[in-house]
Design a protein around this motif. Structure first.
Motif, mmCIF file in Angstrom:
data_model
loop_
_atom_site.group_PDB
_atom_site.id
_atom_site.type_symbol
_atom_site.label_atom_id
_atom_site.label_comp_id
_atom_site.label_asym_id
_atom_site.label_seq_id
_atom_site.Cartn_x
_atom_site.Cartn_y
_atom_site.Cartn_z
ATOM 1 N N GLN A 14 1.029 -1.469 -0.394
ATOM 2 C CA GLN A 14 0.358 -0.123 0.201
ATOM 3 C C GLN A 14 0.829 1.163 0.034
ATOM 4 O O GLN A 14 0.232 2.323 -1.584
ATOM 5 C CB GLN A 14 -0.862 -0.077 1.328
ATOM 6 N N GLY A 15 1.911 1.101 1.166
ATOM 7 C CA GLY A 15 2.951 2.172 1.128
ATOM 8 C C GLY A 15 3.368 2.741 -0.686
ATOM 9 O O GLY A 15 3.747 3.779 -0.772
ATOM 10 N N LYS A 16 3.978 1.368 -1.168
ATOM 11 C CA LYS A 16 4.487 1.727 -2.609
ATOM 12 C C LYS A 16 3.450 2.275 -3.639
ATOM 13 O O LYS A 16 3.836 2.763 -4.705
ATOM 14 C CB LYS A 16 5.149 -0.164 -2.617
ATOM 15 N N MET A 17 1.967 1.795 -3.959
ATOM 16 C CA MET A 17 1.611 2.114 -4.152
ATOM 17 C C MET A 17 0.648 3.730 -4.522
ATOM 18 O O MET A 17 0.979 3.957 -5.081
ATOM 19 C CB MET A 17 0.216 1.705 -4.159
ATOM 20 N N HIS A 18 0.628 4.331 -2.803
ATOM 21 C CA HIS A 18 0.933 5.680 -2.849
ATOM 22 C C HIS A 18 2.231 6.788 -3.240
ATOM 23 O O HIS A 18 1.793 7.430 -3.738
ATOM 24 C CB HIS A 18 0.246 5.679 -1.204
ATOM 25 N N PHE A 19 2.899 6.038 -2.465
ATOM 26 C CA PHE A 19 4.716 6.534 -3.635
ATOM 27 C C PHE A 19 4.411 6.282 -5.403
ATOM 28 O O PHE A 19 4.708 7.596 -5.461
ATOM 29 C CB PHE A 19 5.999 5.514 -2.872
ATOM 30 N N ASN A 20 3.907 5.605 -5.489
ATOM 31 C CA ASN A 20 3.879 5.138 -7.351
ATOM 32 C C ASN A 20 3.346 7.055 -7.683
ATOM 33 O O ASN A 20 2.909 6.970 -8.656
ATOM 34 C CB ASN A 20 3.562 4.619 -7.446
ATOM 35 N N ILE A 21 1.501 6.855 -6.886
ATOM 36 C CA ILE A 21 1.095 7.662 -7.442
ATOM 37 C C ILE A 21 1.503 8.648 -7.574
ATOM 38 O O ILE A 21 0.964 9.994 -8.168
ATOM 39 C CB ILE A 21 -0.452 7.550 -6.741
ATOM 40 N N GLY A 22 1.837 9.344 -6.135
ATOM 41 C CA GLY A 22 2.477 10.650 -5.825
ATOM 42 C C GLY A 22 3.282 10.620 -6.480
ATOM 43 O O GLY A 22 3.960 11.428 -6.974
#
Length: 184
Positions: A14-22
């Motif tokens: 989930q952290g990686k997903m938010h990082f990638n969207i960011g």
């Protein structure tokens, strides 16, 4: 960071997903565009077609490759356009990731809108345009002329993007004897 200097969020999906969207949103905020594009409609009595449009442009292929990697992860639609410059000019090749159309742009905006800051208002206007057009097209599947509200949204987004109502007057420079010019 953890004790052994590893980024903890990268172990967390989930952290990686938010990082990638960011990261993707950062590219859109800095090198992108969210707008309504007008183009000629061939063989139609309605003239121009207004279409939602989102793009990211860069001369750095590594940034485009990273963006494509993230886009693929989220299964988002995109088209890559490459412009090569060889006419003796020292320009770098330009890469543009493009998204056209109501369904495709809406899919992108639903994902990125909560993260946008500088282009938040453009995203809201484009989503409003899409919703308005969908209501009209759901009642009448064939193309209907654009409403005044559609045209107001078109003008609003172009004004925000600096394409409508620009001042043609160049910035003035005041000269002081023996000193560098000062912008007024």
């Amino acid at each position: 960071m953890s004790e052994n200097n590893q980024d903890i969020t990268m172990d967390n999906q989930q952290g990686k997903m938010h990082f990638n969207i960011g990261w993707l949103v950062g590219m859109i905020e800095g090198e992108g565009c969210i707008t309504l594009a007008a183009g000629a409609r061939t063989n139609s009595k309605y003239g121009h077609k207004i279409s939602p449009y989102l793009s990211i442009t860069s001369t750095d292929k590594r940034l485009i490759d990273k963006a494509i990697e993230i886009i693929d992860f989220f299964h988002l639609p995109v088209h890559l356009d490459k412009r090569e410059y060889h006419n003796g000019k020292k320009w770098k090749d330009r890469y543009t990731l493009q998204v056209f159309g109501q369904k495709r742009v809406k899919e992108w905006l639903i994902l990125i809108k909560p993260y946008l800051v500088g282009k938040q208002e453009q995203a809201e206007i484009v989503l409003s345009f899409i919703e308005q057009r969908q209501k009209i097209l759901n009642k009448h599947p064939w193309h209907k002329p654009y409403t005044n509200e559609d045209l107001v949204l078109y003008e609003k987004v172009h004004k925000l993007n600096g394409r409508l109502g620009r001042s043609a007057k160049p910035s003035e420079t005041k000269r002081r004897p023996g000193k560098p010019p000062v912008k007024v």
